[in-house]
Design an enzyme around this catalytic site. Structure first.
Site, mmCIF file in Angstrom:
data_model
loop_
_atom_site.group_PDB
_atom_site.id
_atom_site.type_symbol
_atom_site.label_atom_id
_atom_site.label_comp_id
_atom_site.label_asym_id
_atom_site.label_seq_id
_atom_site.Cartn_x
_atom_site.Cartn_y
_atom_site.Cartn_z
ATOM 1 N N SER A 131 -7.394 5.788 3.443
ATOM 2 C CA SER A 131 -5.833 5.199 3.046
ATOM 3 C C SER A 131 -5.867 4.816 1.657
ATOM 4 O O SER A 131 -6.182 3.619 1.236
ATOM 5 C CB SER A 131 -5.639 4.051 4.035
ATOM 6 O OG SER A 131 -5.629 4.439 5.410
ATOM 7 N N THR A 132 -5.515 5.780 1.099
ATOM 8 C CA THR A 132 -5.497 5.291 -0.663
ATOM 9 C C THR A 132 -4.544 4.257 -0.938
ATOM 10 O O THR A 132 -4.686 3.638 -1.881
ATOM 11 C CB THR A 132 -5.232 6.564 -1.285
ATOM 12 O OG1 THR A 132 -3.872 6.946 -0.999
ATOM 13 C CG2 THR A 132 -6.400 7.472 -1.090
ATOM 14 N N CYS A 133 -3.455 4.051 -0.187
ATOM 15 C CA CYS A 133 -2.499 3.080 -0.490
ATOM 16 C C CYS A 133 -2.957 1.777 -0.247
ATOM 17 O O CYS A 133 -2.640 0.879 -0.898
ATOM 18 C CB CYS A 133 -1.396 3.110 0.485
ATOM 19 S SG CYS A 133 -1.798 3.083 2.258
ATOM 20 N N VAL A 134 -4.115 1.444 0.374
ATOM 21 C CA VAL A 134 -5.006 0.143 0.473
ATOM 22 C C VAL A 134 -6.381 0.200 0.061
ATOM 23 O O VAL A 134 -7.175 -0.544 0.100
ATOM 24 C CB VAL A 134 -4.526 -0.431 2.056
ATOM 25 C CG1 VAL A 134 -3.221 -0.899 1.984
ATOM 26 C CG2 VAL A 134 -5.310 0.374 2.781
ATOM 27 N N GLY B 49 0.564 -1.169 -0.088
ATOM 28 C CA GLY B 49 0.179 0.078 0.009
ATOM 29 C C GLY B 49 0.800 1.171 -0.089
ATOM 30 O O GLY B 49 0.550 2.541 -0.562
#
Length: 1092
Positions: free
Chosen positions: A1058-1061, A781
């Site tokens: 949480s854009t990473c995940v 992520g």
């Protein structure tokens, strides 16, 4: 020995049969007998040969003695030429033909000269007559006319032979003049001669090789000796048999094949002789040359003779072509030109390298200075063996005379093309197929002249600007292609094998040229046709009201034919196209495939930007099983990469990274890339029909299918490199430490040096603003977060690397600043980062300009792309293209452009010396090409090369060729269409909510989201995933899945992400309206994680 009393010796008895020595003795006897017979036979032959030689020598001596006697008697008869009577002259002539020979002594030629002067004297008659003896003996009252006619035939033949062997002797002009007088039918009229009995002297000469001897005579005279006295008489003699009406066919054939194949014929002759040639029955000669029998003889000529015949026909025909008054004559001229142009070796045109380049797909090298249609290939050296285009190198000169080259060059000048076009238009019903055939031959024999020829046809014809060239294109489509044999084959649902058969069927000869020329013309038209012009139509959808020569319905029909043909040439034929030609033409199937592919791609690009074809128009999935196609093409691509016969194959190796961990990967440095990563479209077509289709005409496969194939290609690449996507293993990952307040610089320093190894997993460790390492473990992520943040910074137009069109689509900054090596390194890095995003299936919220995306596919951009970059320049060039006045006088343009670089103006020459070359009505299309090319391609060439070099290290070019520019936009940034909430809901996972999707908060959430408009739905998806557009194949392909996690019971807490995940953190709101308010506030705030 003592006497023993026996009177004879005892015989030796051999109980073992005859001895070997006895057998050998018998063999020797037989051999000696054979030798004796052979010797006797040799002696007999020797005696016979000796007798023959003796008889020959005796005969020669006797003949020489007889000739000496004849000479003496001849000299006695012509002591006083003025007193010679008819009887004496006839007898003297009989003597002359007996001793006069081509290899005789010089004295004999003097005697022959004396005879010539004698026959020119009038006879001593009462009353006196002015008719010379030469003709007096042929008068009806002459008793010698029959024998005299035969004698004159012999004399003329001997004189001609002597002239060939002794052209420099002083008597030769007199001999030829007498021969001309003897043979000239005008002499019979002038002196009222009796009709000859039997063959005339002229007929006798024609039967006995008149034209072959005249050819030898003319060739024996150096081209520089234009004053040679024999030239005029020789040309006069050659024309005599052609004066009858109609000219005899044997004489026409002989003149064509013997005289008109003489090198530099018109340059050898003085002006009076050239004037004589004006009496040549050119019309009859051309009609005769086009007949099947004579054409077969022309085709069988040596290459050098074809060069000279074509050169001389063009020279002699100058000024006559415009006067052709019959369609059959125009048709014959076009047929003769076509077959001769086909037979002229490429070296003569100076085209050998160009032909080899076009066969290998190197047209793009030429287009750096003369833009044209994209070829089907981009490689500079693909390792494919070059095609031998030299039919007979031993018969060709090392250089072509400049005068010959100059004459042949006139075939491609605008005036010559327009003359033929005008003549064909006058007799269109009978000449259009022949015109198509000739023009197709010219285009494919002289690829370097293709642009100028097509520009002449499309933009220099008669009529107004909107009609220029369009009339011919429409006529070919409506009159010869749409309803013709080819159209019926390609529109009638024929199987691929039937189409291939039609390409080679004798009955279809002459039918394919119209389609080939139509494709060439329309491809040329599209290069300078803006979208507004392309879609403009007259009333009722007819063509002609706008700039598009065809109506959109006609474009649909035409593109359907090309689709069928192009697909067949890839699917059915594959590598089998090499070396094969379209029946009756010099166009190879590979060239045809490249041409059809180029025009199909251009039409499909228009349809992608603004659809006008019916749904499913481009698809060919009914021709094969799609599931099997996917499985096979993936397997074939995998074999390409793993083929150990590839000389650049590098086996996987175990290497240690800087942390001591071991990860398995291939050496993928640029210097050691496998050839499979850079196979051209042409090479792939040879390897596999499926790969050929995917890399050349991918649009015949549904877009979604191609995306799935792309992802499978990437997965195969991962397996090949030993990258396990879903496994967390720090030993197999690179570790990059990135300071959040120096994100771009640290990313460049830490990741750019990885090059192709960026494909493998990368562990990101962020350093916060206080210099402390952020806690947590990167499971993938954080790298997505880095890519998302880096994309925002890297593509920021304020950084100077990118500019935006008015549609806010990005393209590289064209200014000199961006061409600095430091900036080029950044372009390379950004290319790698974007390649990594594509490799991982991560969507990036960025939109690129179409002309920049075309560089990813190795293509150039043209006028239709210029509007998005510089609308003012685009409008100016369209105005120039359609201007009806005098461009040079009214607009005062030259071949330069002005470039403004940070306030400093520079003038750039588009061609060498362009400042001194005015733009005219004739060359304005070239100016439009070059100006568009400079603005769209030249100014950003280095930036694009650097960007693509980085991108292709991660994503092989053949992967990208599955898509066009519009589809690449979707591949990078997702589908620009309303988001399907049902699809999103189906593929969402939950955490912390009792009963998951049945939880009241979740039910309220989906109820609220379903009420969002298109923009609000996009903002929600961007808030969670960093990209406002859905994944290409739906949210099922989003990795990791869209997730909603319980953030507690705080009713005032804003939703965070949480854009990473791809995670949305949502409080367990009890009030639906409160949730709606806070959700809208959060997604419109432009923030994410920091809201919490």
């Amino acid at each position: 020995m003592l006497f023993s009393g026996q009177h004879r010796s005892r015989p030796t008895i051999n109980l073992g049969g005859s001895s070997a020595n006895s057998s050998q003795g018998q063999s020797n006897v037989a051999e000696r007998a054979k030798q004796l017979r052979e010797q006797r036979e040799k002696d007999r032959l020797r005696e016979r040969a000796s007798a023959r030689i003796k008889r020959f020598v005796v005969g020669r001596h006797r003949a020489a003695k007889d000739r000496d006697e004849f000479r003496k008697e001849f000299d006695g008869l012509l002591v006083d030429p003025a007193a010679v009577g008819p009887d004496e002259l006839v007898h003297a002539t009989r003597l002359l033909v007996r001793f006069l020979g081509s290899d005789g002594p010089a004295e004999d030629r003097k005697r022959a000269g004396k005879w010539c002067r004698t026959v020119l004297n009038p006879p001593k008659t009462s009353p006196p007559t002015k008719t010379p003896l030469l003709f007096a003996l042929l008068l009806p009252t002459s008793p010698h006319r029959s024998s005299w006619n035969s004698l004159l035939s012999l004399v003329a033949s001997i004189f001609l032979q002597i002239s060939v062997l002794h052209a420099s002797q002083p008597q030769i002009p007199l001999f030829l003049e007498i021969t001309k007088l003897i043979c000239d039918p005008a002499s019979s009229v002038k002196y009222r001669l009796a009709k000859p009995e039997g063959t005339t002297p002229l007929g006798h000469l024609v039967q006995n090789g008149l034209y072959e001897q005249l050819r030898a005579l003319l060739l024996s005279i150096p081209p520089t000796e234009k004053t040679h006295a024999a030239l005029s008489a020789s040309i006069h003699l050659s024309l005599l048999p052609l004066r009858s009406s109609p000219p005899p066919e044997p004489a026409l054939s002989a003149f064509l094949l013997s005289i008109l194949t003489i090198p530099l014929l018109t340059h050898r002759l003085p002006l009076p002789s050239l004037t004589l040639l004006s009496s040549l029955p050119f019309d009859a000669l051309i009609l005769h040359a086009a007949s099947p029998t004579v054409m077969a003889r022309i085709i069988a000529l040596e290459p050098q003779d074809k060069v000279e015949l074509l050169t001389n026909l063009v020279s002699v025909g100058k000024g006559r072509i415009e006067g052709f008054a019959k369609g059959d004559l125009v048709k014959s001229w076009l047929v003769v030109l076509r077959r001769l142009v086909e037979g002229v070796p490429s070296e003569v045109w100076g085209e050998k390298e160009v032909v080899e380049a076009s066969v290998k797909g190197k047209e793009r090298e030429l287009e750096k200075v003369r833009p044209g249609i994209e070829s089907d290939d981009e490689e500079e050296d693909d390792g494919v063996e070059k095609m031998d285009v030299d039919p007979s190198p031993s018969t060709l000169p090392t250089t072509v005379d400049p005068r010959t080259a100059s004459t042949l060059a006139t075939l491609t000048v605008s005036s010559s093309i327009l003359t033929l076009l005008t003549l064909s238009t006058r007799f269109s019903a009978t000449t259009r197929p022949a015109l198509c055939g000739y023009l197709v031959t010219l285009l494919h024999t002289l690829p370097a002249k293709k642009e100028s020829i097509l520009n002449t046809l499309m933009f220099s014809g008669p009529g107004g600007s909107s009609e220029r060239g369009g009339g011919l294109l429409r006529e070919i489509w409506r009159g010869w292609v749409r309803g013709g044999s080819v159209g019926k084959v390609l529109r009638g649902g024929a199987r691929g094998s039937e189409i291939l058969s039609a390409l080679n069927k004798k009955e279809m000869e002459g039918e394919w040229e119209a389609l080939i020329l139509l494709t060439e013309l329309y491809g040329r038209c599209l290069l300078t046709l803006g979208d507004d012009e392309f879609y403009s139509e007259g009333p009722g959808g007819s063509a002609g009201g706008g700039r598009n020569p065809l109506s959109l319905d006609e474009v649909v029909g035409f593109s359907g034919m090309l689709r069928e043909l192009g697909f067949t040439l890839f699917w059915e034929e594959g590598a089998g196209v090499e070396g094969k030609k379209v029946v009756g033409t010099n166009v190879g199937l590979e060239e045809l495939r490249a041409l059809v592919t180029g025009v199909l791609v251009m039409i499909y690009a228009r349809d992608s930007r603004r659809p006008f074809t019916p749904e499913g128009h481009w698809l060919m999935t009914s021709m094969f099983d799609l599931t099997s196609f996917i499985q096979t093409v993936v397997l074939e691509d995998e074999r390409l990469e793993m083929d150990p016969d590839n000389e650049d194959f590098v086996a996987p190796q175990e290497e240690e990274d800087e942390f001591g961990g071991i990860f398995r990967r291939r050496r993928l440095a640029t210097a050691n890339r496998t050839r499979a990563a850079h196979l051209s479209k042409r090479q792939l077509a040879f390897i596999s029909p499926r790969l050929g289709i995917l890399n050349n005409i991918p649009f015949v496969i549904p877009f979604e299918t191609r995306v799935a194939i792309f992802r499978q290609f990437v997965d195969n690449d991962r397996k090949r490199l030993g990258i396990e996507r879903d496994r967390y293993d720090r030993r197999r990952r690179h570790r990059a430490t990135i300071r959040r307040n120096h994100l771009s610089g640290d990313s460049f320093d830490q990741l750019n040096g990885l090059g192709p190894a960026l494909k493998s997993s990368v562990e990101i460790v962020f350093i916060d603003e206080h210099g402390l390492e952020e806690s947590g473990i990167d499971g993938g992520g954080l790298f997505k977060e880095l890519l998302t943040s880096l994309s925002k910074e890297a593509f920021d137009t304020d950084r100077g690397l990118w500019l935006a069109t008015k549609e806010q689509e990005l393209y590289p900054n064209p200014h000199s600043y961006a061409r600095d090596q430091a900036q080029l390194n950044w372009y390379g890095f950004i290319g790698r980062i974007l390649g990594k995003a594509l490799y991982e299936g991560i969507l990036v919220d960025v939109r690129f300009a179409g002309f920049f995306l075309s560089k990813w596919l190795g293509k150039q951009s043209y006028l239709d792309d210029l509007r998005s970059l510089d609308e003012e320049l685009y409008n100016g060039l369209v105005f120039l293209k359609n201007y009806n006045g005098n461009v040079e006088a009214d607009l005062s343009l030259n071949f330069t452009v002005t470039e403004d670089d940070f306030g400093v103006s520079r003038t750039i020459e588009l061609i060498p010396g362009g400042a001194d070359v005015p733009v005219t009505n004739e060359n304005r299309i070239l100016y439009i090409y070059l100006t568009s090319n400079y603005r769209l391609n030249g100014q950003i060439a280095k930036q694009c090369d650097a960007f693509f070099s980085g991108l292709s290290e991660i994503i092989p070019e053949r992967f990208l060729r599955l898509f066009n520019q519009a589809e690449l936009k979707i591949l990078v940034g997702g589908v620009d269409q309303p988001i399907s909430i049902a699809d999103l809901k189906r593929h969402t996972v939950y955490g912390g909510f009792p009963n998951d999707e049945a939880n009241p908060t979740i039910l309220d959430f989906w109820d609220i989201v379903e009420g969002f408009d298109k923009e609000e739905r996009g903002l929600l998806v961007k808030f969670v995933t960093s990209c406002a557009r859905p994944p290409l194949l739906g949210f099922e392909q989003l990795v990791p899945r869209f997730a909603i996690r319980n953030a507690g019971n705080d009713q005032e807490r804003l939703p965070t992400s949480s854009t990473c995940v791809n995670l949305l953190k949502l409080s367990e709101y009890t009030d639906k309206e409160n949730m709606r308010r806070k959700l809208l506030y959060a997604i419109k705030s432009g923030a994410g994680f920091d809201l919490s």
